[in-house]
Write a protein that holds these residues in place. Structure first.
Motif, short mmCIF file in Angstrom:
data_model
loop_
_atom_site.label_atom_id
_atom_site.label_comp_id
_atom_site.label_asym_id
_atom_site.label_seq_id
_atom_site.Cartn_x
_atom_site.Cartn_y
_atom_site.Cartn_z
N ALA A 5 0.81 -1.21 0.00
CA ALA A 5 0.00 0.00 0.00
C ALA A 5 0.85 1.26 0.00
N SER A 6 2.00 1.21 0.68
CA SER A 6 2.86 2.38 0.75
C SER A 6 3.87 2.42 -0.38
N ALA A 7 3.94 1.34 -1.19
CA ALA A 7 4.97 1.28 -2.23
C ALA A 7 4.45 1.66 -3.60
N ALA A 8 3.14 1.60 -3.83
CA ALA A 8 2.63 1.88 -5.17
C ALA A 8 1.28 2.56 -5.08
N ALA A 9 0.99 3.39 -6.08
CA ALA A 9 -0.29 4.06 -6.14
C ALA A 9 -1.38 3.06 -6.50
N PRO A 10 -2.61 3.26 -5.99
CA PRO A 10 -3.70 2.32 -6.30
C PRO A 10 -4.05 2.37 -7.78
N THR A 11 -4.35 1.22 -8.34
CA THR A 11 -4.71 1.12 -9.76
C THR A 11 -5.90 0.20 -9.92
N ILE A 12 -6.58 0.33 -11.07
CA ILE A 12 -7.63 -0.60 -11.45
C ILE A 12 -7.31 -1.13 -12.84
N ARG A 13 -7.86 -2.30 -13.17
CA ARG A 13 -7.62 -2.91 -14.46
C ARG A 13 -8.93 -2.95 -15.25
N VAL A 14 -8.87 -2.43 -16.45
CA VAL A 14 -10.06 -2.32 -17.29
C VAL A 14 -9.78 -2.99 -18.62
N ASP A 15 -10.77 -3.70 -19.18
CA ASP A 15 -10.61 -4.32 -20.49
C ASP A 15 -10.30 -3.25 -21.54
N LEU A 16 -9.40 -3.58 -22.45
CA LEU A 16 -8.98 -2.62 -23.47
C LEU A 16 -10.14 -2.22 -24.37
N ASP A 17 -11.06 -3.13 -24.65
CA ASP A 17 -12.20 -2.81 -25.50
C ASP A 17 -13.05 -1.70 -24.91
N ARG A 18 -13.19 -1.71 -23.60
CA ARG A 18 -13.98 -0.66 -22.95
C ARG A 18 -13.31 0.70 -23.13
N VAL A 19 -12.00 0.74 -23.01
CA VAL A 19 -11.28 1.99 -23.20
C VAL A 19 -11.41 2.47 -24.64
N ASP A 20 -11.33 1.55 -25.59
CA ASP A 20 -11.46 1.92 -27.01
C ASP A 20 -12.84 2.53 -27.28
N ARG A 21 -13.88 1.91 -26.73
CA ARG A 21 -15.22 2.45 -26.94
C ARG A 21 -15.35 3.84 -26.32
N LEU A 22 -14.76 4.02 -25.15
CA LEU A 22 -14.81 5.32 -24.49
C LEU A 22 -14.10 6.38 -25.33
N ILE A 23 -12.96 6.03 -25.89
CA ILE A 23 -12.22 6.98 -26.71
C ILE A 23 -13.01 7.37 -27.96
N ASN A 24 -13.64 6.40 -28.59
CA ASN A 24 -14.44 6.70 -29.77
C ASN A 24 -15.60 7.63 -29.44
N LEU A 25 -16.23 7.39 -28.30
CA LEU A 25 -17.34 8.24 -27.89
C LEU A 25 -16.87 9.65 -27.57
N VAL A 26 -15.71 9.77 -26.94
CA VAL A 26 -15.17 11.10 -26.65
C VAL A 26 -14.85 11.84 -27.95
N GLY A 27 -14.35 11.11 -28.95
CA GLY A 27 -14.10 11.74 -30.24
C GLY A 27 -15.37 12.28 -30.87
N GLU A 28 -16.45 11.50 -30.78
CA GLU A 28 -17.73 11.97 -31.30
C GLU A 28 -18.23 13.17 -30.50
N LEU A 29 -18.00 13.16 -29.20
CA LEU A 29 -18.40 14.29 -28.35
C LEU A 29 -17.68 15.56 -28.77
N VAL A 30 -16.39 15.46 -29.04
CA VAL A 30 -15.61 16.62 -29.46
C VAL A 30 -16.16 17.19 -30.77
N ILE A 31 -16.45 16.30 -31.72
CA ILE A 31 -16.95 16.75 -33.03
C ILE A 31 -18.31 17.44 -32.87
N ASN A 32 -19.22 16.83 -32.12
CA ASN A 32 -20.55 17.42 -31.95
C ASN A 32 -20.51 18.72 -31.17
#
Length: 757
Positions: free
Chosen positions: A353-380
């Motif tokens: 706990a004192s040696a590393a910052a807390p992290t979470i692990r997320v499937d790469l597909d979920r991140v890809d979908r989020l990025i695509n949606l953010v791109g559409e948000l920027v355009i709109n």
């Protein structure tokens, strides 16, 4: 959360701990003597051992325990981490990684190598020179048989209190006429958080004299009330020593604030009574002297190994019991708590706990979908802003002000999401350190790997495909590039060769350079080998660069004989195909007697880039800001003709070639007037400075790179594309390709040559 999920989390944590272990050892090898670095290395091995014990991974636990013991000698300044010591530890880190992989994926490891390293680590812990690797390696010793203990006494709560008796095998009886002390030691949770360990403190205490010890587990709560990060055990010790009470207390000097400690001097004859208190515990023979640096009497090899094996087995059993209890508590709480992942991760040790910052692990597909949606948000968002501006002439309406805030928030979301997808190349570079060590051992060479730009971020899809070409290039650099130590000394070089691996962003691409300070490419030998293999004609007139690129032909090798490393003509052709598959190119620069530099230029599949948005012949382009030195407005007096079509621009009493970007990209048929445009002074990869002529500058902004190779096809002179804030598509200029084309080659020709070489 079932046990399989918890186990998977453990192996994921192991990957992080192994990376921290290797990183720390490399820093120590570079001369870093910060105590925190040593502690981080120790904690990494200790955490792996603790978690492995919970799952009954005996081979991993046994090796990690020996490794940890030697690291503790470094931590306590009893062992100097010199190059020879660190060489053994780096190899041990490799074996620890192998054992972890086998525990997760199955398979086997080289038992002879593991046993050899165990012997070397044990020798270092005892202050001895490690045995030679070439010495015959006996089969792994079996653990000494342990006599069955009497049936345990079960408490009212259903738990079994266990006592560990640290009686010396064959030693003198505790009734000898020596001062005696009674020690009650109860750790707090803070003791383990700071990287200390009760077993090691008790081991140090045993070095003062003869003692017996009992572990009291009466404070252990029921499963549903258990905190995995708490400390429930206490220890009662009776010891006879002539070192005095101060020596006893000094053992706990650095832990006294993190434990409850009582030291009481006993009268002669009280020790036997104290050791035989009526406690509901089962004594188990356990010899701490096997963990000592200086045993009282030398043992035979087999006898010593059996004794150490028994000690390791007992320690592993004790720690595994504690860890299993913690794991069970974590799993129990996981069913009803949103913190289930954190509780399961705490299985290794609260030290993490004192040696590393807390992290979470997320499937790469979920991140890809989020990025695509953010791109559409920027355009709109951009389209909406444009519509409001067109219908609001004064630009001060509340809607307009709200859109400005929305634009700022959208930009922050975009930056945050892109930071998730971009990953540093550090994990790949760390894997290369092991490759260098292994090949250096095989070839008998002394090699040092230097890395720079490890935090350079690139899209994860590129990182995943970098390992194979880099491995082949490293093998080539060490095996073919670097000379043997005696040849290097004869040439006036350091006996230790250097391989340097660097990464950086340039022109919207990631550039990775691998250089060595070896003998360079033997062009005469390469040319003759190419003639023998009918790759070129005997009278072919090739430049140095063309000769160097011959090594990328399939089946080409200059090795005199086939070995485990080279001679079969595979390796560099694999590098070439891998780089081409990523839409990249590779260049070679070699100087006889000084070494070679291999430069890989790869597209960034997806990354954030600071760029200058410019207009060229009605087209919008983005020039990477990292390639731009300065911008200037050309003066007619500064423009000079050179040859039939070439032009130069005078900049501070020096001449620089002027490159018409629109003409190079075939946006227009004739050259534009430089005086009517803007010149961007850029630095390219191996091409020096050039002045790129564009029509106008629209501004500077951060853009998201989209790969043309993945979404369309390769376009000569274009590195990638991006979507601007107003929804328009803009092309990102490949500065290196444009500069190369300005030297007389067409973009198509330059591209084919780059792909071939």
């Amino acid at each position: 959360m079932d046990m399989n999920e918890i186990k998977e989390i453990f192996f994921q944590e192991c990957e992080e701990q192994l990376a921290e272990l290797e990183s720390g050892l490399l820093r120590l090898n570079d001369g870093d003597r910060d105590p925190e670095t040593v502690n981080a290395v120790f904690r990494a091995v200790h955490s792996i051992k603790g978690g492995a014990g919970a799952f009954g991974l005996d081979d991993l636990v046994s090796f990690a325990h020996v490794f940890e013991t030697t690291l503790d000698c470094v931590r306590s300044n009893k062992l100097e981490p010199n190059p020879d010591v660190l060489k053994v530890m780096l190899k041990s880190a490799d074996v620890l990684a192998d054992l972890t992989n086998v525990a997760r994926d199955g398979g086997s490891v080289d038992q002879a190598r593991s046993l050899q390293l165990i012997r070397e680590l044990e020798a270092l812990a005892k202050g001895e020179a490690p045995p030679a690797a070439a010495a015959p390696v006996a089969a792994a010793p079996k653990a000494a048989p342990v006599a069955a203990a009497p049936a345990p006494v079960v408490s009212d709560d259903g738990f079994v209190p266990v006592a560990f008796s640290f009686d010396d095998f064959g030693g003198d009886d505790l009734s000898a006429d020596l001062p005696a002390y009674d020690v009650v030691f109860k750790p707090k949770s803070e003791l383990y958080t700071k990287g200390n360990e009760a077993t090691l403190l008790l081991r140090d205490l045993s070095r003062l004299g003869e003692m017996s010890i009992h572990c009291n587990m009466d404070s252990l709560p029921s499963l549903d009330l258990m905190d995995p990060e708490a400390a429930y055990f206490s220890w009662k010790v009776s010891i006879k020593t002539d070192k005095g009470e101060d020596a006893v207390r000094s053992v706990f000097e650095f832990a006294e604030w993190d434990c409850d400690l009582e030291v009481t001097a006993l009268e002669t004859g009280e020790v036997a009574e104290a050791a035989g208190d009526d406690l509901p515990m089962q004594p188990v023979p356990f010899d701490l002297s096997a963990l000592d640096d200086e045993p009282d009497a030398p043992l035979g090899v087999v006898e010593e190994e059996e004794q150490i094996a028994a000690v390791q087995q007992a320690v592993a059993a004790a720690e595994a019991a504690s860890n299993v209890v913690q794991m069970a508590a974590s799993a129990s709480r996981a069913a009803t708590s949103d913190k289930s992942a954190a509780a399961a991760a705490a299985q290794n040790n609260a030290q993490q706990a004192s040696a590393a910052a807390p992290t979470i692990r997320v499937d790469l597909d979920r991140v890809d979908r989020l990025i695509n949606l953010v791109g559409e948000l920027v355009i709109n968002q951009a389209m909406l802003s444009q519509s409001v501006i067109e219908n609001d002439s004064n630009g001060v309406s509340s809607i307009n002000m709200g859109l400005e805030e929305l634009q700022q928030l959208t930009r922050e979301i975009q930056d945050s999401v892109m930071a998730i997808r971009a990953q540093p190349v550090k994990p790949v570079f760390q894997r290369m350190a092991r490759t260098v060590r292994e090949i250096a051992d095989i070839t008998g060479k002394s090699v040092r790997l230097v890395t720079e730009g490890e935090n350079t971020e690139v899209d994860k899809t590129v990182i995943d495909k970098l390992a194979e070409p880099l491995t082949h290039m490293i093998r080539n650099a060490v095996d073919h590039g670097l000379e043997m130590p005696e040849k290097r000394i004869a040439a006036g070089k350091n006996a230790e060769g250097t391989v340097k691996l660097t990464a950086k962003h340039r022109s919207g691409r990631i550039v990775i350079e691998l250089s060595d300070d070896g003998a360079g490419i033997n062009r005469e030998k390469v040319r003759q080998k190419a003639i023998d293999n009918d790759l070129i004609a005997a009278d072919a007139n090739l430049s140095d660069e063309e000769i160097d690129n011959l090594i990328f032909h399939a089946g080409f090798s200059t090795a005199d004989k086939v070995s485990d490393l080279s001679g079969r003509g595979v390796g560099m052709d694999v590098v070439k195909r891998s780089i081409q598959a990523l839409g990249g190119r590779i260049n070679i620069s070699s100087k006889p007697g000084q070494g070679s530099v291999f430069t890989m230029s790869l597209p960034l599949t997806l990354a954030v880039l600071d760029g200058m948005v410019v207009t060229v012949a009605g087209q919008t382009l983005v020039v990477p800001l990292t390639a731009i030195v300065e911008t200037l407005q050309p003066d007619a007096a500064a423009i000079h003709s050179f040859g039939a079509t070439q032009r130069l621009i005078s900049i501070r009493n020096s001449f620089c070639p002027l490159v018409d970007v629109g003409r190079i990209l075939n946006f227009r048929a004739t050259q534009a007037n430089p005086v009517e445009g803007v010149a961007l002074l850029v630095e390219s990869e191996g091409g020096g400075q050039r002045a790129l002529m564009v029509d106008a500058i629209q501004g500077q902004r951060q853009v998201v790179i989209k790969s043309l190779e993945a979404n369309y096809t390769h376009v000569p002179g274009i590195a990638a594309a991006t979507i601007l804030g107003d929804g328009r598509v803009a092309l990102i200029l490949d500065v290196d390709a444009v500069v190369s084309a300005s030297r007389g080659q067409s973009l198509h020709t330059e591209t084919s040559l780059a792909a071939a070489g």
